[in-house]
Motif scaffolding. Structure first.
Motif, mmCIF file in Angstrom:
data_model
loop_
_atom_site.group_PDB
_atom_site.id
_atom_site.type_symbol
_atom_site.label_atom_id
_atom_site.label_comp_id
_atom_site.label_asym_id
_atom_site.label_seq_id
_atom_site.Cartn_x
_atom_site.Cartn_y
_atom_site.Cartn_z
ATOM 1 N N PRO A 1 -13.723 9.126 17.870
ATOM 2 C CA PRO A 1 -13.917 9.989 19.044
ATOM 3 C C PRO A 1 -13.134 9.549 20.285
ATOM 4 C CG PRO A 1 -16.008 9.549 17.969
ATOM 5 C CD PRO A 1 -15.003 8.622 17.348
ATOM 6 N N LYS A 2 -12.860 8.264 20.407
ATOM 7 C CA LYS A 2 -12.171 7.765 21.600
ATOM 8 C C LYS A 2 -10.664 7.977 21.530
ATOM 9 C CE LYS A 2 -15.558 4.201 22.824
ATOM 10 N NZ LYS A 2 -15.752 2.733 23.087
ATOM 11 N N ASN A 3 -10.103 7.924 20.325
ATOM 12 C CA ASN A 3 -8.643 7.976 20.203
ATOM 13 C C ASN A 3 -8.085 9.215 19.510
ATOM 14 O OD1 ASN A 3 -8.167 5.332 21.420
ATOM 15 N ND2 ASN A 3 -9.100 4.480 19.575
ATOM 16 N N ASP A 4 -8.892 9.905 18.733
ATOM 17 C CA ASP A 4 -8.402 11.118 18.073
ATOM 18 C C ASP A 4 -8.037 12.172 19.113
ATOM 19 O OD1 ASP A 4 -8.737 10.029 15.585
ATOM 20 O OD2 ASP A 4 -10.648 11.010 15.187
ATOM 21 N N LYS A 5 -7.010 12.945 18.804
ATOM 22 C CA LYS A 5 -6.541 13.963 19.743
ATOM 23 C C LYS A 5 -7.534 15.116 19.817
ATOM 24 C CE LYS A 5 -3.774 15.245 22.807
ATOM 25 N NZ LYS A 5 -3.728 14.454 24.047
ATOM 26 N N GLN A 6 -7.867 15.486 21.049
ATOM 27 C CA GLN A 6 -8.822 16.565 21.266
ATOM 28 C C GLN A 6 -8.292 17.552 22.304
ATOM 29 O OE1 GLN A 6 -12.808 15.219 21.799
ATOM 30 N NE2 GLN A 6 -13.687 17.266 21.833
ATOM 31 N N PHE A 7 -8.545 18.837 22.050
ATOM 32 C CA PHE A 7 -8.107 19.886 22.960
ATOM 33 C C PHE A 7 -9.263 20.829 23.267
ATOM 34 C CE2 PHE A 7 -4.358 18.761 20.474
ATOM 35 C CZ PHE A 7 -3.344 18.679 21.416
ATOM 36 N N SER A 8 -9.281 21.336 24.472
ATOM 37 C CA SER A 8 -10.163 22.462 24.752
ATOM 38 C C SER A 8 -9.472 23.686 24.160
ATOM 39 C CB SER A 8 -10.345 22.645 26.258
ATOM 40 O OG SER A 8 -9.102 23.004 26.857
ATOM 41 N N LYS A 9 -10.176 24.762 24.021
ATOM 42 C CA LYS A 9 -9.576 25.982 23.478
ATOM 43 C C LYS A 9 -8.420 26.443 24.371
ATOM 44 C CE LYS A 9 -10.794 30.657 21.904
ATOM 45 N NZ LYS A 9 -9.839 31.423 22.753
ATOM 46 N N GLU A 10 -8.626 26.338 25.683
ATOM 47 C CA GLU A 10 -7.612 26.766 26.638
ATOM 48 C C GLU A 10 -6.363 25.883 26.561
ATOM 49 O OE1 GLU A 10 -11.464 28.287 27.562
ATOM 50 O OE2 GLU A 10 -10.804 26.204 27.343
ATOM 51 N N ALA A 11 -6.559 24.571 26.412
ATOM 52 C CA ALA A 11 -5.423 23.649 26.322
ATOM 53 C C ALA A 11 -4.627 23.890 25.049
ATOM 54 C CB ALA A 11 -5.908 22.207 26.376
ATOM 55 N N PHE A 12 -5.338 24.131 23.955
ATOM 56 C CA PHE A 12 -4.646 24.402 22.694
ATOM 57 C C PHE A 12 -3.787 25.652 22.824
ATOM 58 C CE2 PHE A 12 -4.084 26.270 18.542
ATOM 59 C CZ PHE A 12 -3.836 25.186 17.724
ATOM 60 N N GLU A 13 -4.342 26.700 23.399
ATOM 61 C CA GLU A 13 -3.606 27.954 23.559
ATOM 62 C C GLU A 13 -2.405 27.790 24.494
ATOM 63 O OE1 GLU A 13 -7.069 31.336 22.960
ATOM 64 O OE2 GLU A 13 -6.957 30.273 24.877
ATOM 65 N N LYS A 14 -2.536 26.881 25.440
ATOM 66 C CA LYS A 14 -1.448 26.641 26.390
ATOM 67 C C LYS A 14 -0.287 25.891 25.750
ATOM 68 C CE LYS A 14 -0.425 24.170 30.702
ATOM 69 N NZ LYS A 14 -0.992 23.334 31.805
ATOM 70 N N TYR A 15 -0.611 24.870 24.945
ATOM 71 C CA TYR A 15 0.432 23.974 24.442
ATOM 72 C C TYR A 15 0.985 24.293 23.049
ATOM 73 C CZ TYR A 15 -0.533 20.882 28.382
ATOM 74 O OH TYR A 15 -0.683 20.357 29.658
ATOM 75 N N TYR A 16 0.244 25.042 22.221
ATOM 76 C CA TYR A 16 0.746 25.202 20.845
ATOM 77 C C TYR A 16 2.100 25.935 20.765
ATOM 78 C CZ TYR A 16 -0.271 30.195 20.007
ATOM 79 O OH TYR A 16 -0.256 31.560 20.037
#
Length: 213
Positions: free
Chosen positions: A92-107
């Motif tokens: 949980p501390k190091n795995d990559k995590q995105f909010s839905k909005e961040a994912f939509e912004k960067y993908y």
């Protein structure tokens, strides 16, 4: 008089031994009826849940195969976002995590993200969202894999702590058996962890698993 007394006594004893009155024909035990209905409803709910999760799992696999990441984003939990784990061990501390909005912004872009470290070499794995999903997450065609719900089919030498991190969540596993050429050690598994929100099951984690060195 004595004979009359004995007759009355005998009749009294017989009356005390009579069985309780049986329910009239057609009557029902309301308690038993309620329990039966509850069991049936519970079974129906569980069956429906399993069907929904299987359908959702297959739809997500299709978005990955089609590289339709816009549609994939619609499956991400709107409040909790999504976490990606390169291997079975969820960090949980190091795995990559995105909010839905961040994912939509960067993908759609070319921003590189560090997804974790390669097993063996320890080198950081850096890729765009698209390449990570295409090259790592969907490294094999999991649409033709073996499916299971809340059950692990594949297991290697790496620690699998999924149920410790997500103890109350449902997960699906899509497993591809290894080949004889590599002693069946080239198996791979793709797991999706779900959480219900407003009546819909959303992705909160994508976990890959394979044999590690």
């Amino acid at each position: 008089m004595k004979k009359l007394f004995i007759s009355i006594l005998v009749l009294s004893l017989v009356a005390c031994k009579k069985e309780p009155k049986k329910p009239a024909a057609g009557s029902t035990d309301s308690t038993a009826h309620i329990k039966t209905d509850t069991a049936a409803n519970t079974h129906e709910v569980i069956a429906n849940k399993e069907e929904v999760l299987k359908k959702t799992n297959d739809e997500i696999l299709k978005t990955l195969k089609d590289k339709d990441y816009k549609k994939f984003a619609e499956c991400i939990h709107p409040k909790k976002g999504i976490r990606f784990s390169m291997y079975a061990f969820v960090d949980p501390k190091n795995d990559k995590q995105f909010s839905k909005e961040a994912f939509e912004k960067y993908y759609p872009g070319k921003t590189l993200f560090t997804w974790g470290s390669h097993d063996g070499s320890g080198d950081p794995y850096k890729e765009t969202i698209k390449n990570y999903l295409g090259k790592w997450v969907f490294s094999k065609d999991f649409t033709v894999s073996s499916y299971s719900l809340n059950k692990f089919q594949g297991g290697g030498n790496s620690l699998n702590n999924l149920q410790e991190i997500y103890p109350k969540h449902d997960f699906t596993e899509n497993y591809i058996k290894g080949t004889e050429k590599y002693g069946e050690m080239d198996w791979k598994a793709l797991r999706f962890v779900f959480e219900e929100f407003q009546g819909t099951y959303y992705l909160i984690a994508v976990v890959n698993d394979q044999w590690t060195i």
